[in-house]
Design an enzyme around this catalytic site. Sequence first.
Site, short mmCIF file in Angstrom:
data_model
loop_
_atom_site.label_atom_id
_atom_site.label_comp_id
_atom_site.label_asym_id
_atom_site.label_seq_id
_atom_site.Cartn_x
_atom_site.Cartn_y
_atom_site.Cartn_z
N LYS A 28 0.83 -1.20 0.00
CA LYS A 28 0.00 0.00 0.00
C LYS A 28 0.87 1.27 0.00
O LYS A 28 2.09 1.19 0.21
CB LYS A 28 -0.96 -0.06 1.20
CG LYS A 28 -1.96 -1.25 1.12
CD LYS A 28 -2.86 -1.30 2.34
CE LYS A 28 -3.90 -2.41 2.24
NZ LYS A 28 -4.78 -2.46 3.44
N TYR A 68 -12.44 -3.23 -3.08
CA TYR A 68 -12.96 -3.28 -1.71
C TYR A 68 -14.49 -3.27 -1.67
O TYR A 68 -15.08 -2.73 -0.74
CB TYR A 68 -12.40 -2.10 -0.91
CG TYR A 68 -10.97 -2.29 -0.45
CD1 TYR A 68 -10.60 -3.41 0.30
CD2 TYR A 68 -9.98 -1.35 -0.74
CE1 TYR A 68 -9.29 -3.60 0.73
CE2 TYR A 68 -8.66 -1.52 -0.31
CZ TYR A 68 -8.33 -2.65 0.43
OH TYR A 68 -7.04 -2.82 0.87
N ASN A 131 -2.01 -0.01 7.19
CA ASN A 131 -1.44 -1.30 7.60
C ASN A 131 -0.59 -1.95 6.51
O ASN A 131 -0.40 -3.15 6.47
CB ASN A 131 -2.54 -2.23 8.10
CG ASN A 131 -3.57 -2.53 7.01
OD1 ASN A 131 -3.43 -2.06 5.89
ND2 ASN A 131 -4.57 -3.30 7.34
N HIS A 134 -1.94 -5.55 1.56
CA HIS A 134 -3.16 -6.33 1.32
C HIS A 134 -2.76 -7.73 0.84
O HIS A 134 -1.82 -7.88 0.06
CB HIS A 134 -4.02 -5.68 0.22
CG HIS A 134 -5.09 -6.60 -0.30
ND1 HIS A 134 -6.31 -6.75 0.34
CD2 HIS A 134 -5.11 -7.46 -1.36
CE1 HIS A 134 -7.03 -7.65 -0.33
NE2 HIS A 134 -6.34 -8.10 -1.35
N GLU A 145 -9.52 -10.74 -7.63
CA GLU A 145 -8.62 -9.60 -7.51
C GLU A 145 -7.51 -9.64 -8.58
O GLU A 145 -7.14 -8.60 -9.13
CB GLU A 145 -7.99 -9.59 -6.10
CG GLU A 145 -9.03 -9.33 -5.01
CD GLU A 145 -8.50 -9.58 -3.60
OE1 GLU A 145 -7.32 -9.94 -3.45
OE2 GLU A 145 -9.30 -9.43 -2.64
P1 IDP Z 1 -7.52 -7.29 5.71
O1 IDP Z 1 -6.77 -6.29 4.84
O2 IDP Z 1 -6.70 -7.71 6.91
O3 IDP Z 1 -8.09 -8.45 4.93
P2 IDP Z 1 -10.21 -6.20 5.79
O4 IDP Z 1 -11.18 -6.43 6.92
O5 IDP Z 1 -10.46 -6.90 4.50
O6 IDP Z 1 -8.74 -6.50 6.35
O7 IDP Z 1 -10.18 -4.62 5.53
C1 IDP Z 1 -9.60 -4.07 4.38
C2 IDP Z 1 -8.77 -2.88 4.77
O8 IDP Z 1 -9.62 -1.86 5.34
C3 IDP Z 1 -7.74 -3.15 5.88
O9 IDP Z 1 -6.55 -3.73 5.39
C4 IDP Z 1 -7.52 -1.78 6.45
O10 IDP Z 1 -6.68 -0.98 5.61
C5 IDP Z 1 -8.93 -1.21 6.42
N1 IDP Z 1 -9.71 -1.50 7.65
C6 IDP Z 1 -10.20 -2.71 8.04
N2 IDP Z 1 -10.87 -2.66 9.19
C7 IDP Z 1 -10.84 -1.35 9.56
C8 IDP Z 1 -11.40 -0.65 10.70
O11 IDP Z 1 -12.06 -1.21 11.59
N3 IDP Z 1 -11.13 0.68 10.75
C9 IDP Z 1 -10.42 1.33 9.81
N4 IDP Z 1 -9.88 0.70 8.71
C10 IDP Z 1 -10.09 -0.63 8.59
MG MG Z 2 -9.55 -8.39 3.36
#
Ligand code: IDP
Ligand code: MG
Length: 155
Positions: A28, A68, A131, A134, A145
């Site tokens: 990212k 997303y 974070n 992905h 994807e």
């Molecule tokens: P993942 O990337 O670990 O699979 P997902 O639940 O698919 O997590 O969420 C996609 C992305 O959305 C995350 O990587 C993060 O950047 C963001 N995200 C996920 N949950 C939250 C949240 O509760 N608050 C803010 N951002 C979030």
């Molecule tokens: Mg995810």
Amino acid sequence: MSGCENCSGSCGHNINNVGIERSLIIIKPDGLQARVAGKIISKFEDAGFTIENMKLTKIDEELASAHYKDHIKKDFFGPLLRYITSGPVIIMVISGEDTINRARNLMGPTDSRKAPKGTIRGDFGKDITINVIHGSDSTESAKREIGLFFSGPDQ
Ligand code: IDP
Ligand code: MG
């Protein structure tokens, strides 16, 4: 070879590919900003994954929304879209055995603050949104994807 997916090798196809999965990985914008993309790629190589495809690109809002789509109704969707479109990203297709699970273990949990040191998010992520990486969450998601980001004659 067509029609031999479930033959366990009796038709002569290469059974060594059984269990090989692909995942779509995105380093990212914060990863490139912090200049840790090389270190992240090394972690996948050191873990034995094969890099099948890779490109540096910027994701626009339309593509980000498609990627997303399952999060469109979440309250963090706006910030997530701004984050993922905020700068260049590196997108890769990796492959290997049990790739989905092994890649996600290497990445660590979504919230970087809870990710153990040694995981990619533990070492390079900031919080639950920012974070750094992905990785596809299932073989079905990976297929969808990979099609989104690597399709067309020039990709
Ligand atoms: P993942 O990337 O670990 O699979 P997902 O639940 O698919 O997590 O969420 C996609 C992305 O959305 C995350 O990587 C993060 O950047 C963001 N995200 C996920 N949950 C939250 C949240 O509760 N608050 C803010 N951002 C979030
Ligand atoms: Mg995810």
